[in-house]
Design an enzyme around this catalytic site. Sequence first.
Site, mmCIF file in Angstrom:
data_model
loop_
_atom_site.group_PDB
_atom_site.id
_atom_site.type_symbol
_atom_site.label_atom_id
_atom_site.label_comp_id
_atom_site.label_asym_id
_atom_site.label_seq_id
_atom_site.Cartn_x
_atom_site.Cartn_y
_atom_site.Cartn_z
ATOM 1 N N ALA A 66 0.807 -1.215 0.000
ATOM 2 C CA ALA A 66 0.000 0.000 0.000
ATOM 3 C C ALA A 66 0.844 1.272 0.000
ATOM 4 C CB ALA A 66 -0.945 -0.005 1.196
ATOM 5 N N THR A 67 2.014 1.228 0.616
ATOM 6 C CA THR A 67 2.854 2.427 0.633
ATOM 7 C C THR A 67 3.261 2.824 -0.782
ATOM 8 O OG1 THR A 67 3.701 2.062 2.865
ATOM 9 C CG2 THR A 67 5.057 3.401 1.393
ATOM 10 N N ASN A 100 -5.967 2.922 10.717
ATOM 11 C CA ASN A 100 -5.120 1.839 11.220
ATOM 12 C C ASN A 100 -4.926 1.862 12.724
ATOM 13 O OD1 ASN A 100 -3.595 4.240 10.190
ATOM 14 N ND2 ASN A 100 -1.933 3.278 11.338
ATOM 15 N N GLN A 158 -6.072 -1.199 5.499
ATOM 16 C CA GLN A 158 -6.740 -1.852 6.622
ATOM 17 C C GLN A 158 -8.142 -2.337 6.275
ATOM 18 O OE1 GLN A 158 -5.482 -2.722 9.454
ATOM 19 N NE2 GLN A 158 -3.560 -1.592 9.400
ATOM 20 N N SER A 201 -2.963 -3.624 0.442
ATOM 21 C CA SER A 201 -1.783 -4.249 1.053
ATOM 22 C C SER A 201 -2.087 -5.716 1.316
ATOM 23 C CB SER A 201 -1.441 -3.545 2.369
ATOM 24 O OG SER A 201 -0.333 -4.167 2.992
ATOM 25 N N GLY A 202 -1.143 -6.607 0.985
ATOM 26 C CA GLY A 202 -1.375 -8.029 1.137
ATOM 27 C C GLY A 202 -1.226 -8.558 2.546
ATOM 28 N N HIS A 203 -0.274 -8.035 3.320
ATOM 29 C CA HIS A 203 0.061 -8.689 4.587
ATOM 30 C C HIS A 203 -0.940 -8.404 5.705
ATOM 31 C CE1 HIS A 203 1.980 -5.259 6.872
ATOM 32 N NE2 HIS A 203 2.008 -4.758 5.667
ATOM 33 N N THR A 263 10.519 -6.588 -12.720
ATOM 34 C CA THR A 263 10.092 -7.976 -12.862
ATOM 35 C C THR A 263 8.980 -8.289 -11.871
ATOM 36 O OG1 THR A 263 12.319 -8.654 -13.536
ATOM 37 C CG2 THR A 263 10.837 -10.391 -12.734
ATOM 38 N N CYS A 270 4.491 1.528 11.773
ATOM 39 C CA CYS A 270 5.477 2.305 11.024
ATOM 40 C C CYS A 270 6.051 3.448 11.840
ATOM 41 C CB CYS A 270 4.848 2.849 9.741
ATOM 42 S SG CYS A 270 4.261 1.561 8.626
#
Length: 380
Positions: free
Chosen positions: A71-72, A152, A180, A199-201, A241, A326
């Site tokens: 996301a950043t 968040n 979030q 964001s994936g995590h 890539t 963060c």
Amino acid sequence: MTTYLDAAATTQVDHRVAEVVLHWMTVEFGNAGSRTHDYGARAKKAVHQAREFLAGTVGARSDELIFTSGATESNNIALLGMAAHGERTSRRHIVTSAIEHKAVLEPLEHLQERGFEVDYLQPGPTGRVAADAVMEKLRPDTLMVSLMHVNNETGIIQPVAELARRLQSTQTYLHVDAAQGYGKVPEDLRAPIDLISISGHKVGAPKGVGALVTRRRGWERVPVQPIMFGGGQERKLRPGTLPVPLIMGLAEAAKVFTADYPRWLQQSRELRTRLLAALSRTRFRINGDPEHAVPHILNVSFDDVDAERLIVRLKDQVAIATGSACTSASYTVSHVLTAMDLPQQVVTNGLRLSWHPGQATGLDVEELAETIAAMQTGRA
């Protein structure tokens, strides 16, 4: 064993996701950009299928989603990538909120240095920015609105779906940082939002992968320009890539989370109810309007207990945080709680508890509450 209550910072990678990632690292290891053999062809096809599925989760077309590192990066592309269009059209005004993540606030500071004017809306004690307040700030030269989906630190849901519908009749674009909220409040992101950062995590995918949705308005694409160059991948907006294993992990995580969503929602609500019932023996306040909160994030301040001291005291029971992962390392006062105009004692003592039900099964809410109550009465 310490119970993990910091899911807003990151979640554990689901074992099903890990298996998919490993497969695309060790068995199907081809480069999706290789066009002369089957290894590359299979990787390319897999990425295409992942893109289609992920775009579909927010009601977008597959060619409206590009993969990023998270996301950043998506926020930076969305915000800085609109600068050239703003300068070319003399639309240098942006509306945002004072409770955005630093991944939005810092790119906006950079745009201010380039001559853009940014209005930062204050949410007040509810932690929720009013859609009317955003609309009142619009001007003929307003390029875009950037408003997060779910805060968040507090878990408060912002009115992004309503704003998307209201902004459709204007020339102002809407960017939503959905780090979030993705997967957690799914219907909101199906609204006609122009730019969505994912964001994936936060949903069980590996760290280091995410996406940016650039949804068309009719036949017109959002005029985002690249901020990096070299290779032309991802519609020239994000060169490099493609990390096929991470992309496949993101898609698998989204599939798993979508399938498990009803159970996640019910169990998250049940845990919240049990936690609040146990905490009723302590003196505390919830920060933000609980009527507009996601079920798995709770920001609280406890009377007569220093937040940092409490975290240390609880370290063998629960893993919790004072706010954003963060910025928590710097021990600065929460800019989110400050912007909510809360009393200073509340601001300095804000704690975020966040959970994924499957990763918080060992939580003893009674023991947690007893420890806090003991600290408040001087017994610990």
